[in-house]
Design an enzyme around this catalytic site. Structure first.
Site, PDB file in Angstrom:
ATOM      1  N   PHE A   1       0.853  -1.195   0.000  1.00 34.82           N
ATOM      2  CA  PHE A   1       0.000   0.000   0.000  1.00 34.82           C
ATOM      3  C   PHE A   1       0.886   1.240   0.000  1.00 34.82           C
ATOM      4  O   PHE A   1       1.808   1.357   0.803  1.00 34.82           O
ATOM      5  CB  PHE A   1      -0.899   0.016   1.228  1.00 34.82           C
ATOM      6  CG  PHE A   1      -2.082  -0.922   1.128  1.00 34.82           C
ATOM      7  CD1 PHE A   1      -2.160  -1.876   0.125  1.00 34.82           C
ATOM      8  CD2 PHE A   1      -3.116  -0.839   2.034  1.00 34.82           C
ATOM      9  CE1 PHE A   1      -3.242  -2.738   0.044  1.00 34.82           C
ATOM     10  CE2 PHE A   1      -4.207  -1.693   1.966  1.00 34.82           C
ATOM     11  CZ  PHE A   1      -4.272  -2.648   0.963  1.00 34.82           C
ATOM     12  N   GLU A   2       0.583   2.176  -0.876  1.00 32.56           N
ATOM     13  CA  GLU A   2       1.355   3.401  -0.990  1.00 32.56           C
ATOM     14  C   GLU A   2       0.411   4.598  -1.043  1.00 32.56           C
ATOM     15  O   GLU A   2      -0.809   4.451  -1.079  1.00 32.56           O
ATOM     16  CB  GLU A   2       2.244   3.368  -2.237  1.00 32.56           C
ATOM     17  CG  GLU A   2       3.256   2.235  -2.219  1.00 32.56           C
ATOM     18  CD  GLU A   2       4.179   2.224  -3.425  1.00 32.56           C
ATOM     19  OE1 GLU A   2       4.182   3.211  -4.179  1.00 32.56           O
ATOM     20  OE2 GLU A   2       4.888   1.225  -3.610  1.00 32.56           O
TER      21      GLU A   2
END
Length: 609
Positions: A394-395
């Site tokens: 996740f970014e």
């Protein structure tokens, strides 16, 4: 992880900064009036003695013009990867009020204090064509005996100037030897390591861990992992507290018996070799690196992360995966060939995971419905391809709704809570052999050392350190954490100095934080506990095309030498030695192939694969 060329982390952070500044304006704390016992504590604040007493980057200097008063002033020039921070540590008294000020010139010039023991402070000016005074104030914590004052510019901006920096308040009281700590508490032991933690001791600046009466390691935080142990063996551990006055008596002893070989909790290594190489395979898209078939991935890689499973929408929780379209990847294998190649890799002892997220795959599990859809859809991908587990990549804004959490140990924000719940459900479904890895950016992890829920410019940034509650809640299920040590700019280490990406020093400092533990947002009561070394791999770009912060093979070797052997450590001194460090992660297998597999070859040469 980026699909295209080098990412623009600097651009994104500066844009976020600019937006925060435009929305909130500069906040300057009102300084309390100085008391009768107050004194000037900053040494050489006018830079009349050059840079004596200051820790500044290369290129910083004392100049004779322009100056505010006297004959000298500081001039420092930021770069794209460094904001030219000059700092000094000053002795102070606990529970005391201080006023910090300086005269500055330039664009985006900052003044601040860290390590206050309460709320660290900073103030800034966006543009000072002539000398402008910055002032802020703080009160020290109950056990604070020193603070670090600093000034810096901003990445890529022109040179800035500072003069007449002043810290006014009560002078530091004499330092006394701290009291003995309480007996350490042991976490889940492995066959070769024992994690320990203990309460903070007022006035302590460090701690020494003893094993069987002999010194094992020294740390600055209140946790440590003792490694290099034997299986099925009883060990006795004690801790002492230290500061500039000396060392306390040792704590009472805690006895721990290591389990039999092959155990370990936290994923138990999930069948990985002692030292593993992790790589991302561009399976669903092509870019300048070209498409690589699963069957063509060299044996160097022990963990292969399929990039990427992506959501049908940001908030749906519904994740889909498919092979790269033939029009985009003319040499793509068939679905049947892909599945057969995965099975062949697994038969050879490799692990193949589905990676969720990436630069473009924003996932926000803001509702329980999204959480349940995530579990169902990810399970379908795992079952369809017979995969070994899940990689969380996740970014950006995937964790951006962290609007109310102040303690990483007890999150309440829905996107955090639902992600933790979803992953625990998958772990429960697939059992102890399920491989769980995470690839957060440094912004989401190590930046929590300075900020958790707040940005460096004084406004709220809901992403800073946002992975910490996820990692902490899942640490007993986590097989590997490989933070992306790139695309980040400079990050502060446990030495309270900023370290620039691209060299051994950066990877040493960032990894030392994970293996030592660190107080979150400067709060000594909220210490992020150390991870076990076999849970940690260093994340790097495989080539100069793969991301900002590429590190040469020689520098990678230096980093590994320092962390596993305590040699080649350079200017940063680690808080321990971790021969069980799991290995390296790279973005990506495709980019390493593009670069002649230089990254994998260096790993094989180092670990003798």
């Amino acid at each position: 992880m980026e699909r295209t060329g080098p990412p623009a982390r600097f651009t994104r952070l500066l844009s976020l900064l600019s937006a925060a500044l435009l929305g909130a304006g500069a906040l300057v704390a009102v300084a309390p009036a100085a008391g009768a016992a107050d004194a000037e504590l900053a040494a050489n604040g006018g830079f009349e003695a050059g840079l004596t007493g200051w820790n500044c980057p290369a290129g910083a200097t004392a100049v004779t013009t322009p100056v505010h008063t006297g004959t000298s002033a500081l001039k420092a020039t930021p770069t794209a990867g460094d904001h030219a921070r000059c700092a000094q540590t000053v002795t102070v008294r606990p529970n005391s009020a201080y006023t910090l000020s300086a005269w500055v010139r330039g664009s985006y010039v900052y003044l601040g204090a860290s390590g206050t023991g309460t709320t660290d402070v900073s103030t800034w000016t966006a543009s000072a064509g002539d000398w402008q005074k910055l002032t802020t104030a703080f009160t020290t914590g109950a056990s604070t005996t020193s603070v670090t004052v600093y000034t810096h510019g901003w990445y890529g901006m022109p040179a800035y100037y500072a003069d007449d920096l002043s810290l006014v308040g009560p002078g530091g009281a004499p330092v006394t030897v701290p009291a003995a700590p309480a007996a350490p508490t042991a976490g889940t032991a492995t066959a070769t390591s024992v994690p320990l933690s203990w309460p903070a001791v007022p006035g302590a600046t460090g701690y020494t861990v003893y094993r069987g009466g002999a010194k094992a390691l020294s740390v600055t935080g209140t946790s440590a992992t003792v490694t290099g142990l034997a299986a099925s063996t009883a060990y006795s551990f004690q801790v002492s507290a230290t500061n500039s006055a000396g060392e306390s008596p040792r704590s009472a002893a805690t006895t721990v018996t290591t389990p039999a070989g092959g155990g370990g909790g936290g994923g138990g290594g999930a069948g990985l070799p002692a030292h593993a190489l992790v790589g991302y395979l561009h399976s669903s898209f092509a870019n300048g690196s070209g498409y690589t078939r699963m069957a063509d991935v060299p044996d160097s890689w022990d963990v292969i992360n399929l990039a990427f499973g992506e959501p049908t929408s940001v908030t749906s929780g519904d994740i889909r995966f498919s092979l790269c379209p033939v029009a985009e990847c003319p040499n793509v294998e068939s679905e049947a060939q892909f599945k057969a190649a995965i099975a062949a890799k697994q038969a050879a002892g490799k692990k193949v995971l589905i990676s969720i997220g990436g630069q473009n795959g924003q996932v926000q599990l803001a509702t329980t419905a999204a959480r349940d859809a995530f579990v169902t859809s990810v399970s379908k991908i795992i079952d369809t391809y017979g995969l070994d587990g899940l990689d969380i990549d996740f970014e950006g804004h995937s964790l951006s709704l962290n609007t109310g959490d102040t303690d990483f140990r007890s999150p309440t924000t829905p996107v955090i809570v639902n992600l933790i719940s979803a992953v625990k459900s998958l772990k429960a479904k697939y059992g102890p052999d399920f491989v769980l890895t995470m690839a957060p950016e440094t912004f989401f992890v190590q930046l929590g050392y300075q900020y958790y829920g707040s940005g460096p410019w004084g406004g709220q940034d809901p992403r800073a350190g946002a992975y910490l509650p996820v990692i902490h809640a899942l640490r007993d299920d986590l097989t590997l954490l490989h933070v992306q040590d790139y695309n980040s700019g400079s990050i502060m280490g446990l030495d309270n100095q900023y370290h620039s990406m691209g060299g051994a020093d950066f990877h040493i400092a960032m990894t030392d934080m994970l293996l030592t533990g660190f107080p979150v947002a400067g709060d000594a009561t909220k210490v992020f506990p150390a991870l076990r070394p076999e849970q940690v791999a260093i994340g790097l770009p495989a080539s100069t095309q793969a991301g900002n912060g590429h590190t040469s093979p020689a520098e990678v070797t230096k980093a590994l030498n320092c962390l596993t052997k305590k040699t080649d450590c350079g200017t940063y001194q680690t808080h321990g030695t971790w021969p069980a460090l799991r290995g390296l992660m790279t973005w990506s297998i495709n980019w390493d192939r593009f670069n002649g597999y230089a990254f994998a070859q260096n790993f094989d040469a180092y670990f003798g694969s």
